[in-house]
Design a protein around this motif. Structure first.
Motif, PDB file in Angstrom:
ATOM      1  N   VAL A   1       0.813  -1.224   0.000  1.00 31.06           N
ATOM      2  CA  VAL A   1       0.000   0.000   0.000  1.00 31.06           C
ATOM      3  C   VAL A   1       0.846   1.273   0.000  1.00 31.06           C
ATOM      4  O   VAL A   1       0.418   2.302  -0.523  1.00 31.06           O
ATOM      5  CB  VAL A   1      -1.001  -0.014   1.179  1.00 31.06           C
ATOM      6  CG1 VAL A   1      -0.315   0.282   2.503  1.00 31.06           C
ATOM      7  CG2 VAL A   1      -2.147   0.949   0.911  1.00 31.06           C
TER       8      VAL A   1
ATOM      9  N   ARG B   1      -8.736   6.729  -4.404  1.00 36.22           N
ATOM     10  CA  ARG B   1      -8.531   6.900  -2.958  1.00 36.22           C
ATOM     11  C   ARG B   1      -7.838   5.674  -2.389  1.00 36.22           C
ATOM     12  O   ARG B   1      -8.114   4.549  -2.770  1.00 36.22           O
ATOM     13  CB  ARG B   1      -9.877   7.095  -2.274  1.00 36.22           C
ATOM     14  CG  ARG B   1      -9.811   7.375  -0.793  1.00 36.22           C
ATOM     15  CD  ARG B   1     -11.186   7.680  -0.235  1.00 36.22           C
ATOM     16  NE  ARG B   1     -11.901   6.500   0.164  1.00 36.22           N
ATOM     17  CZ  ARG B   1     -11.733   5.870   1.330  1.00 36.22           C
ATOM     18  NH1 ARG B   1     -10.860   6.301   2.187  1.00 36.22           N
ATOM     19  NH2 ARG B   1     -12.449   4.814   1.622  1.00 36.22           N
ATOM     20  N   VAL B   2      -6.928   5.920  -1.448  1.00 36.78           N
ATOM     21  CA  VAL B   2      -6.276   4.850  -0.693  1.00 36.78           C
ATOM     22  C   VAL B   2      -6.677   5.042   0.766  1.00 36.78           C
ATOM     23  O   VAL B   2      -6.477   6.121   1.324  1.00 36.78           O
ATOM     24  CB  VAL B   2      -4.741   4.909  -0.836  1.00 36.78           C
ATOM     25  CG1 VAL B   2      -4.084   3.799  -0.026  1.00 36.78           C
ATOM     26  CG2 VAL B   2      -4.334   4.816  -2.303  1.00 36.78           C
TER      27      VAL B   2
ATOM     28  N   VAL C   1      -6.463   5.347  -9.752  1.00 38.29           N
ATOM     29  CA  VAL C   1      -6.647   5.238  -8.304  1.00 38.29           C
ATOM     30  C   VAL C   1      -7.294   6.529  -7.833  1.00 38.29           C
ATOM     31  O   VAL C   1      -6.794   7.617  -8.077  1.00 38.29           O
ATOM     32  CB  VAL C   1      -5.299   5.010  -7.583  1.00 38.29           C
ATOM     33  CG1 VAL C   1      -5.485   5.055  -6.071  1.00 38.29           C
ATOM     34  CG2 VAL C   1      -4.683   3.695  -8.009  1.00 38.29           C
TER      35      VAL C   1
ATOM     36  N   VAL D   1      -8.564   0.203  -1.556  1.00 36.82           N
ATOM     37  CA  VAL D   1      -8.191   1.168  -2.582  1.00 36.82           C
ATOM     38  C   VAL D   1      -9.369   1.277  -3.536  1.00 36.82           C
ATOM     39  O   VAL D   1      -9.891   0.268  -4.001  1.00 36.82           O
ATOM     40  CB  VAL D   1      -6.920   0.703  -3.338  1.00 36.82           C
ATOM     41  CG1 VAL D   1      -6.598   1.652  -4.482  1.00 36.82           C
ATOM     42  CG2 VAL D   1      -5.750   0.595  -2.377  1.00 36.82           C
TER      43      VAL D   1
ATOM     44  N   LEU E   1       1.236   3.103  -3.364  1.00 34.29           N
ATOM     45  CA  LEU E   1       0.057   3.621  -4.052  1.00 34.29           C
ATOM     46  C   LEU E   1      -0.235   5.064  -3.684  1.00 34.29           C
ATOM     47  O   LEU E   1      -0.004   5.491  -2.564  1.00 34.29           O
ATOM     48  CB  LEU E   1      -1.158   2.763  -3.714  1.00 34.29           C
ATOM     49  CG  LEU E   1      -1.047   1.283  -4.060  1.00 34.29           C
ATOM     50  CD1 LEU E   1      -2.342   0.575  -3.726  1.00 34.29           C
ATOM     51  CD2 LEU E   1      -0.692   1.096  -5.517  1.00 34.29           C
ATOM     52  N   ARG E   2      -0.794   5.782  -4.665  1.00 40.29           N
ATOM     53  CA  ARG E   2      -1.233   7.154  -4.431  1.00 40.29           C
ATOM     54  C   ARG E   2      -2.339   7.482  -5.433  1.00 40.29           C
ATOM     55  O   ARG E   2      -2.377   6.894  -6.521  1.00 40.29           O
ATOM     56  CB  ARG E   2      -0.076   8.133  -4.539  1.00 40.29           C
ATOM     57  CG  ARG E   2       0.551   8.205  -5.902  1.00 40.29           C
ATOM     58  CD  ARG E   2       1.814   9.061  -5.932  1.00 40.29           C
ATOM     59  NE  ARG E   2       2.358   9.115  -7.259  1.00 40.29           N
ATOM     60  CZ  ARG E   2       3.100   8.177  -7.823  1.00 40.29           C
ATOM     61  NH1 ARG E   2       3.379   7.085  -7.152  1.00 40.29           N
ATOM     62  NH2 ARG E   2       3.557   8.320  -9.044  1.00 40.29           N
TER      63      ARG E   2
END
Length: 194
Positions: A33, A60-61, A58, A76, A36-37
């Motif tokens: 995680v 939202r994380v 993507v 995600v 990720l962005r």
């Protein structure tokens, strides 16, 4: 006559869905995680739509993880691109690959060939012993070597995890991009694919 507000919560008569925007919720392992962005590109496929590939990004994380089956995962949210809106539907099983980074001509080694010594990483080079290396992108199988050894060096895999002959394994290059994180049907992802 329909009675609402009963102990069972009433009966569902109709479900409305706005299909002008579609989202895929993917559960990503805590080990992946941090890579990720929001805004990263995503490749989407669906088991029901063989041979078709769609794009997304993507959105939202999740800031906090949840423990599921003794594994910490983070949700995600991926937004499906416009070309997928006419094909993908709610409740389809989706497979996603999140593009993390590009590295051309990366030098790769099997993960089991790299050992950690405190805060440093080392590999055993045939005839030279342990050599410190700088690592880059990694997944569950391979690790990118940024510096420390050259392509063609014969790296010895430690005996405890060796699965092939006792001869060293050559460090090799790869010409493609390092893929990304995988997720299947909202389940956990793989890793960056160097």
């Amino acid at each position: 006559m329909i009675t609402a507000g009963t102990a069972q919560g009433g009966q569902t008569l109709l479900t409305l869905a706005d299909l002008s925007r579609l989202f895929i919720r993917v559960k990503v392992d805590e080990a992946d995680v941090a890579k990720l962005r929001p805004g990263q590109s995503v490749a989407i496929t669906a088991d029901a739509l063989l041979g078709q590939k769609f794009t997304g990004k993507v959105l939202r994380v999740a800031p906090q993880g949840k423990v599921e089956s003794n594994v910490t995962v983070f949700e995600v949210v991926v937004e499906v691109g416009k070309e997928g809106l006419g094909h993908l539907r709610p409740m389809l099983t989706a497979n996603v690959v999140i593009h993390v980074d590009d590295v051309k001509d990366a030098l790769l080694l099997p993960r089991r060939a790299i050992q950690q010594r405190g805060a440093k990483y080392v590999v055993t080079v045939e005839g030279k012993g342990e050599q410190p290396v700088e690592v880059g992108l990694a997944d569950d199988r391979q690790v990118q070597i940024k510096s420390g050894i050259e392509a063609g060096a014969r790296v010895v895999v430690p005996a405890a995890t060796r699965t092939k002959s006792p001869q060293g394994q050559k460090a090799g290059g790869a010409g493609g991009p390092p893929g990304g994180l995988g997720g299947m049907g909202g389940m956990g992802g793989g890793g960056a694919r160097p």
